[in-house]
Structure formats: C-alpha cells, structure tokens
Design a protein around this motif. Structure first.
Motif, PDB file in Angstrom:
ATOM      1  N   GLU A 164       0.865  -1.291   0.063  1.00  0.00           N
ATOM      2  CA  GLU A 164      -0.169  -0.048   0.005  1.00  0.00           C
ATOM      3  C   GLU A 164       0.841   1.349   0.087  1.00  0.00           C
ATOM      4  OE1 GLU A 164      -2.418  -0.883   3.445  1.00  0.00           O
ATOM      5  OE2 GLU A 164      -3.837  -2.063   2.216  1.00  0.00           O
ATOM      6  N   ARG A 165       1.902   1.328   0.906  1.00  0.00           N
ATOM      7  CA  ARG A 165       2.831   2.523   0.906  1.00  0.00           C
ATOM      8  C   ARG A 165       4.182   2.021   1.659  1.00  0.00           C
ATOM      9  NH1 ARG A 165      -1.220   3.199   4.209  1.00  0.00           N
ATOM     10  NH2 ARG A 165      -2.485   4.208   2.523  1.00  0.00           N
ATOM     11  N   GLN A 174       9.606   1.408   6.444  1.00  0.00           N
ATOM     12  CA  GLN A 174       8.409   1.080   7.010  1.00  0.00           C
ATOM     13  C   GLN A 174       7.519   0.629   5.806  1.00  0.00           C
ATOM     14  OE1 GLN A 174       8.213   1.389  10.192  1.00  0.00           O
ATOM     15  NE2 GLN A 174      10.474   2.361  10.268  1.00  0.00           N
ATOM     16  N   GLU A 176       3.959  -0.874   4.620  1.00  0.00           N
ATOM     17  CA  GLU A 176       2.444  -1.324   4.969  1.00  0.00           C
ATOM     18  C   GLU A 176       1.746  -1.948   3.612  1.00  0.00           C
ATOM     19  OE1 GLU A 176       0.326   2.279   6.249  1.00  0.00           O
ATOM     20  OE2 GLU A 176       2.331   3.137   6.861  1.00  0.00           O
ATOM     21  N   THR A 177       1.280  -2.896   3.972  1.00  0.00           N
ATOM     22  CA  THR A 177       0.673  -3.756   3.196  1.00  0.00           C
ATOM     23  C   THR A 177      -0.903  -4.352   3.519  1.00  0.00           C
ATOM     24  OG1 THR A 177       1.161  -6.112   4.105  1.00  0.00           O
ATOM     25  CG2 THR A 177       3.007  -4.886   2.868  1.00  0.00           C
ATOM     26  N   SER A 178      -1.539  -4.928   2.536  1.00  0.00           N
ATOM     27  CA  SER A 178      -2.825  -5.293   3.102  1.00  0.00           C
ATOM     28  C   SER A 178      -2.857  -6.420   4.104  1.00  0.00           C
ATOM     29  CB  SER A 178      -3.546  -5.773   1.917  1.00  0.00           C
ATOM     30  OG  SER A 178      -2.787  -6.781   1.074  1.00  0.00           O
ATOM     31  N   ARG A 181       2.029  -4.611   8.883  1.00  0.00           N
ATOM     32  CA  ARG A 181       3.201  -3.596   8.492  1.00  0.00           C
ATOM     33  C   ARG A 181       4.426  -4.389   8.787  1.00  0.00           C
ATOM     34  NH1 ARG A 181       2.765   1.096  12.591  1.00  0.00           N
ATOM     35  NH2 ARG A 181       3.971   1.988  10.855  1.00  0.00           N
ATOM     36  N   THR A 183       9.147  -3.784   8.727  1.00  0.00           N
ATOM     37  CA  THR A 183      10.253  -2.863   8.459  1.00  0.00           C
ATOM     38  C   THR A 183      11.289  -3.649   7.937  1.00  0.00           C
ATOM     39  OG1 THR A 183      11.173  -3.541  10.797  1.00  0.00           O
ATOM     40  CG2 THR A 183       9.475  -1.787  10.620  1.00  0.00           C
TER      41      THR A 183
END
Length: 369
Positions: A164-165, A174, A176-178, A181, A183
């Motif tokens: 996602e971002r 960092q 972020e996925t569906s 999260r 690192t």
C-alpha cells in the motif's frame, strides 16, 4: 511493532525474480517476501512459454542466459528442444544479422534447410538458422525449488500482502501492506508488471518499466505435431510455436500490446491471429483450440533488465524489467542481484553489472549522453 516484523530485506513480489533472489540472499540476511496474490507465481511466472534460448532477448541478455545454463542443467530443469529461426526469402538479411549479432559468443548457430526439420512446411519458408542449445525449461519446478530453498533457510513468505505504501525513516523502510506492517533495511522491487507502481508507492521515481500483453494458444493439429519438432521462431518476429506433450502445439502471434498491470486475458483477435500465422507457415490443419491464455512481459525503455540500488533512493533495490526472459536468466540474475545488494563481488565474470544498473537511465536522460 514486534521483532518478528523486522527484516534485513523485504522483497515485493514472489514470482521467479523475487523467489530466486530470496533464495540467493537467505543464507546471509533475514528475508521477507511480500506477494499481493494468494499464491506465488500467479502472473508472468505461471504463464511462461517455458523455453530457454540463448538468443532470446538479444545479445544484451545472452550473458545472463548462458551463465544460467549450467545451473539449470545440473538441477535437471532443462530438456532438449532446439530452436529454428525461420524466414522467407526476403528475410535472408535478418538471418545474416542474427548470425552476426552472436558471432564470437558461445552460442551455436547454423544455417539449415528448414524443410528438413518441419514436415509440411510451406515452400516459401526457405531460410533457417538452427540454435541446437535451446531447451524446454520446467518453470514450475524451478520456481518451487527457489521457494522451498528460501523457506528452508528462513525466508518468510506472506501472500495476500499487496503493498500500500512504504517510507524510509532513519535508514529503515516502514512497509505497509494489506496483510500488515513490516520493517526492513532494504526494500526490493521485484513486482514484475507492477514495478513502477510499487516504486511510486515507496516514493521512488518510476523508471518507465511498461507491461505488454503476450498471447499463447494451445492447439491440436492434423497431422499430430512430431515429437522431435524444434521450437520455431519467425525471423521477422511475427510468431513462434513449440511442441508440447500429446502432439499438441503452443503458438503465439508474438503480440506485444501495451497494458496496464492486470490479470491479463487473451483477446479473440490475437487467438485468431496466432492460428492464421501458423497456417501461413505449415500445411497442418488446426482441429481445435484447447487452451488460451495471456501474460504480461515488462520492459524498460532499452529492453534490458534492471538490477541494482536506485541512485536517488537509498535502500531501494530494483530487480525488474525482465521481459520474457526472466525465467531463463533467473539463476545468473539472482546471483548478480544478490552480490550487488550485499556489496560483494559477482562470481559471473562474463556478466557486466553496469549494463543492468538503474543508474543508466540518468545517463540516458542527460544532455551529454
């Protein structure tokens, strides 16, 4: 965030590129592989035409393909096939250009009479160049090998994890996925057709890697396809076909239609074009179309793959733009990419890493280039 979500390297994409790189890295660092689909290899890897050819992709790709050959043979992933580069009389200069392009390289190419290799060949097709080293490649087994080897050495694979971002703070990504999260110190873009969107989601300038649709059709013909038929590729780039088990034939019109990243599907006009072009070459009768499918092949502007750290985005590593040759180059490409990522010398002396660097796009754009 728990320690379990922290990794040295996070790879976006579990197709052949991501799986092979994860396997190459796993003995040295903690690796996470993020796959947007419910299973790895759903897109280009699972829709490959499944052959290994040292001329496919041109002289710029050949060193990676040739270097991959011994590894693939030792692993039992290749079976003999051979490839015939075929043309009509006006294509004779193209045959000469092919021979010249690979002169002095470790690729055997021999002019032949194509009628001796293709029963039922229409008489206008009189130009042939044989590439005997071409082989079938067991794509599913190779992909499974990399996934299993990675898992055995600690790679964590998360499916259903669409990026996602991602952002980088204090040297750490960092992500972020569906599916949650994570690192990582290094973020690898091995997302195939989604390579540019993944870069954009990480705040990195896209490189102009564009996906193109390629259609494949499985047909049953009369007479049945000879078991010893080679892979046959048009010198003008309008088709290729290859034998499959049970006397079947895989044929493509060699279409290359610009597409958005998607779950590619064949268009009826391309299926019809594949059959039309086959019937122009041979006198065989097409009895049935048994399967049809399409996949996306992704290219940078110069049609060479991209391996290396982005010069303007620290910690962001490209492993993308493999076109239709990502399967056949996977062993050497993953070795090269792993060496670049880890900052170690590459053991492939015949491969020029700079040729595939993302930094080359800055040089292309500069006024002095």
């Amino acid at each position: 965030m728990s320690d379990a979500a922290r990794f040295d390297v996070a790879i976006v994409g579990a197709g052949m590129a991501g799986a092979s790189l994860a396997s190459a890295l796993a003995r040295h660092v903690r690796v996470l592989v993020l796959e947007a689909e419910s299973q790895p290899g759903f897109h280009a890897t699972g829709r490959s035409a499944a052959f290994w050819s040292e001329t496919y992709g041109g002289p710029g790709v050949q060193p990676l393909t040739t270097a991959s050959g011994p590894m693939l043979r030792t692993g039992g992933f290749l079976d003999p096939l051979g490839s015939l580069h075929l043309g009509e009389a006006p294509d004779r200069p193209k045959a000469g250009a092919l021979l010249s392009a690979f002169a002095g390289r470790p690729v055997e190419l021999t002019p032949v009479n194509p009628a001796s290799l293709i029963p039922g060949l229409r008489p206008t097709w009189s130009v042939g160049v044989l590439e005997p080293s071409c082989a079938y490649i067991d794509v599913a087994a190779l992909h499974a090998h990399y996934l299993q080897d990675g898992r055995r050495h600690g790679v964590k694979l998360v499916t259903g994890a669409r990026l996602e971002r991602a952002s980088r703070t204090h040297g750490i990504w960092q992500v972020e996925t569906s599916a949650g999260r994570y690192t990582a110190a290094i973020l690898v873009n091995a997302a195939g057709a989604w390579a540019d969107p993944v870069a954009a989601a990480a705040g990195v300038r896209p490189l102009g890697i564009r996906p193109y649709r390629r259609t494949m059709v499985q047909v049953r013909v009369d007479p049945p396809v000879p078991a010893d038929l080679p892979h046959v590729v048009d010198l003008s780039g309008n088709f290729y076909f290859k034998p499959e088990a049970g006397g079947r034939l895989w044929v493509t019109p060699h279409d290359e239609t610009l597409s958005a990243p998607c779950d590619a599907a064949p268009e009826e006009i391309d299926v019809a074009l594949a059959i039309h072009r086959l019937e122009r070459v041979v006198e065989w009768r097409v009895l049935a179309v048994e399967r049809r499918w399409a996949g996306l092949r992704s290219f940078a502007a110069d049609r060479l793959p991209v391996y290396g750290f982005d010069p303007a985005a620290p910690g962001f590593f490209w492993c993308a733009g493999q076109g239709g040759f990502g399967i056949q180059t996977a062993p050497a490409a993953s070795m090269l990419a792993a060496a670049l990522l880890l900052g170690r010398p590459c053991e492939l002396a015949q491969v020029d890493a700079d040729r595939y660097s993302p930094a080359r796009f800055d040089a292309m754009a500069s006024p002095s280039a």
